[in-house]
Design a protein around this motif. Structure first.
Motif, PDB file in Angstrom:
ATOM      1  N   ILE A 304       0.848  -1.200   0.000  1.00 32.00           N
ATOM      2  CA  ILE A 304       0.000   0.000   0.000  1.00 32.00           C
ATOM      3  C   ILE A 304       0.877   1.242   0.000  1.00 32.00           C
ATOM      4  CG2 ILE A 304      -1.698   1.332   1.313  1.00 32.00           C
ATOM      5  CD1 ILE A 304      -2.833  -1.242   2.385  1.00 32.00           C
ATOM      6  N   LYS A 305       0.490   2.216  -0.814  1.00 29.21           N
ATOM      7  CA  LYS A 305       1.139   3.527  -0.797  1.00 29.21           C
ATOM      8  C   LYS A 305       0.201   4.513  -0.107  1.00 29.21           C
ATOM      9  CE  LYS A 305       3.413   4.936  -4.410  1.00 29.21           C
ATOM     10  NZ  LYS A 305       3.736   5.470  -5.772  1.00 29.21           N
ATOM     11  N   VAL A 306       0.728   5.197   0.917  1.00 31.65           N
ATOM     12  CA  VAL A 306      -0.066   6.108   1.726  1.00 31.65           C
ATOM     13  C   VAL A 306       0.419   7.536   1.515  1.00 31.65           C
ATOM     14  CG1 VAL A 306      -0.796   6.722   4.063  1.00 31.65           C
ATOM     15  CG2 VAL A 306      -0.442   4.320   3.462  1.00 31.65           C
ATOM     16  N   MET A 307      -0.523   8.446   1.343  1.00 32.78           N
ATOM     17  CA  MET A 307      -0.179   9.865   1.243  1.00 32.78           C
ATOM     18  C   MET A 307      -1.082  10.656   2.160  1.00 32.78           C
ATOM     19  SD  MET A 307       0.020  12.427  -2.044  1.00 32.78           S
ATOM     20  CE  MET A 307       0.692  14.082  -1.844  1.00 32.78           C
ATOM     21  N   VAL A 308      -0.487  11.532   2.980  1.00 37.05           N
ATOM     22  CA  VAL A 308      -1.240  12.486   3.793  1.00 37.05           C
ATOM     23  C   VAL A 308      -0.922  13.867   3.258  1.00 37.05           C
ATOM     24  CG1 VAL A 308      -1.329  11.035   5.846  1.00 37.05           C
ATOM     25  CG2 VAL A 308       0.599  12.583   5.528  1.00 37.05           C
TER      26      VAL A 308
END
Length: 520
Positions: A304-308
């Motif tokens: 999973i690639k997470v961006m905030v």
């Protein structure tokens, strides 16, 4: 003829020149052109198209009630960056592309819409593009799932423009590739824009400024710069940047000879955000200026690639003192790196969660005082329709125009956006089920009007105008959207979209859309 007028006349020829340039390309390159035609049938209740069926669609909106639409799209994109010329065998330095998207609606409101028409040329890391395009502005986890960027969300039609940009992050050849940048610089043509007949000064001076031309030709200025910290092979990358947008132009026609700046000097004031004032001209930044300061972080896990990310808003100046720092668009997006559309069960591709808050605006009595007062997002003391284009908001559609809100709510005469104090939670999800690709959005918001229609009243500096009448009644709102598309055969696809609005801000409505698409 002034320098700016002469420059505008020359700049507007650039899209034509770009199209002429691309037409000289060898016929074999036209193999890269892709085309689609689509027919739609739609029905809505209450004579209203539901919120997510019409919002963030780049102005491509169906007619109300029962209607039919025909859509045609043609485009040619660049070859992949690493492609080589088939004749010379060398890496391509120059490339070109174009796009067209037109829509015809037949129903209660029959019309023809030009959604997109542009040409573009790439030279190395730089791109020159001219025409009407489907562009957004702001740091975001996924613009197709988001509630919308504060500055430019893709809600309205694109403003015709010329843009010079570095469209993709370019890794600087220093510090072993640690930093990468991208950005743009834009000049656009809005057309004749309605401004107020009379502009009032500060409440302390009670001065009134009479406008001599209430429909001057208006231009659009935009620039942005974003920086990425982190090498290509790093799992963690940090992002930061800003964007700046301005409506401006022909202020001398509006204020008369009291406005002393030349068009070229006016542009300098516009681009730098410098204030100007003179006898007969209120002291202010020139035009309608707004934007956002954006921060983000991305981490690439194994699956999973997470961006905030966060967009912090600025409109009339409170951000310089961090007075409206509570306001912003906060989000997190999750990308499934193991997504496989061929799996016949449920597969999620991307998920997004957002919290949108614009209620503060440095407008409370206890807020840090600023010379400009409360931010009053998207409204403007000069341009009557504020941050809109062809009567549709350019920014986040959760901030509501007078046309979209239920009748009966309080508003001020000069305000086009009657609800800009919003607290909202938003969810978006895309993926596939069996042979269907789907996208869904759910949004719940609490809406508080503007400070001008609150008990606190609007403000300028320390001067406030508390209200006892014409008070906006807080309203809850829920909006839902689901879209599905599946291939049939021979380039045909079948799809649907359904949407629902329930609450007290918008009219309750339900819509169903069916579509058939042929792609080449």
């Amino acid at each position: 003829m002034s320098f700016i007028e002469n420059l505008n006349n020359k700049l507007i020829l650039i899209p034509i020149a770009l199209l002429a340039l691309t037409s000289q390309t060898k016929a074999q390159t036209f193999k890269g052109i892709k085309a689609e035609v689509e027919i739609q049938a739609i029905g809505t209740t209450s004579g209203v198209v539901p919120f997510w069926m019409r919002s963030n669609q780049f102005g491509s909106t169906p007619s109300v009630g029962a209607s039919a639409s025909f859509i045609a799209r043609f485009h040619r994109d660049y070859s992949i960056p690493s492609s080589v010329d088939s004749v010379s065998g060398k890496k391509k330095l120059l490339d070109w592309g174009f796009g067209f998207d037109g829509r015809a609606n037949a129903g209660k409101e029959s019309e023809i819409q030009l959604i997109e028409a542009y040409a573009k040329v790439r030279a190395g890391i730089f791109q020159l593009k001219g025409g009407r395009t489907k562009d957004v502005m702001g740091l975001n986890g996924d613009t197709s799932l988001s509630s919308g960027n504060f500055s430019v969300s893709g809600n309205a039609l694109g403003i015709p423009k010329i843009e010079l940009s570095i469209p993709n992050y370019y890794t600087l050849p220093v510090f072993n590739g640690l930093f990468a940048i991208k950005g743009n610089f834009v000049h656009g043509w809005v057309g004749k824009t309605r401004i107020l007949d009379v502009i009032t000064g500060s409440q302390s001076s009670n001065q009134v400024y009479t406008i001599q031309n209430t429909h001057p030709a208006t231009y659009f200025h935009q620039k942005s710069l974003y920086v990425r910290l982190g090498r290509e092979d790093w799992k963690l990358k940090l992002y930061g940047g800003f964007n700046h947008q301005v409506y401006w132009g022909n202020e001398k026609e509006a204020y008369g000879p009291n406005f002393k700046l030349s068009p070229l000097k006016s542009f300098f004031y516009v681009a730098t955000g410098k204030s100007y004032g003179a006898t007969g001209v209120p002291t202010s930044k020139i035009g309608n200026q707004l934007g956002s300061v954006d921060l983000g972080a991305e981490y690439d896990f194994n699956s999973i690639k997470v961006m905030v990310y966060r967009q912090t808003f600025y409109d009339v100046g409170a951000l310089s003192k961090l007075a409206n720092i509570r306001d912003g668009l906060n989000g997190i997006s999750l990308e499934n790196k193991n997504y496989n559309r061929k799996n016949r069960g449920f597969e999620w591709k991307k998920a997004l969660f957002e919290f949108f808050y614009s209620k503060d605006q440095a407008g409370y009595p206890w807020s840090t005082p600023t010379k400009s007062g409360d931010e009053d997002y998207y409204n403007n003391f000069y341009y009557m329709e504020g941050w809109s284009y062809k009567r549709m908001g350019l920014g986040n559609p959760l901030i509501t125009t007078r046309d979209d809100a239920r009748k009966g709510q309080a508003y001020r005469y000069a305000d086009n956006f009657i609800n800009n104090r919003v607290v909202a939670v938003h969810f978006g999800l895309s993926g596939s089920v069996q042979d269907w690709d789907f996208t869904t959005k759910l949004t719940y918001s609490k809406n508080y009007g503007t400070f001008g229609t609150s008990i606190y009243g609007g403000s300028t500096g320390s001067i406030r105008n508390p209200q006892t009448t014409n008070i906006f009644v807080p309203a809850d709102q829920f909006s839902f959207y689901l879209e599905g598309m599946r291939p049939i055969n021979k380039g045909y696809s079948l799809g649907f979209a359904t949407a629902l609005d329930q609450g007290k801000l918008l009219y309750n409505s339900y819509g169903l859309l069916l579509k058939l698409r042929k792609s080449w």
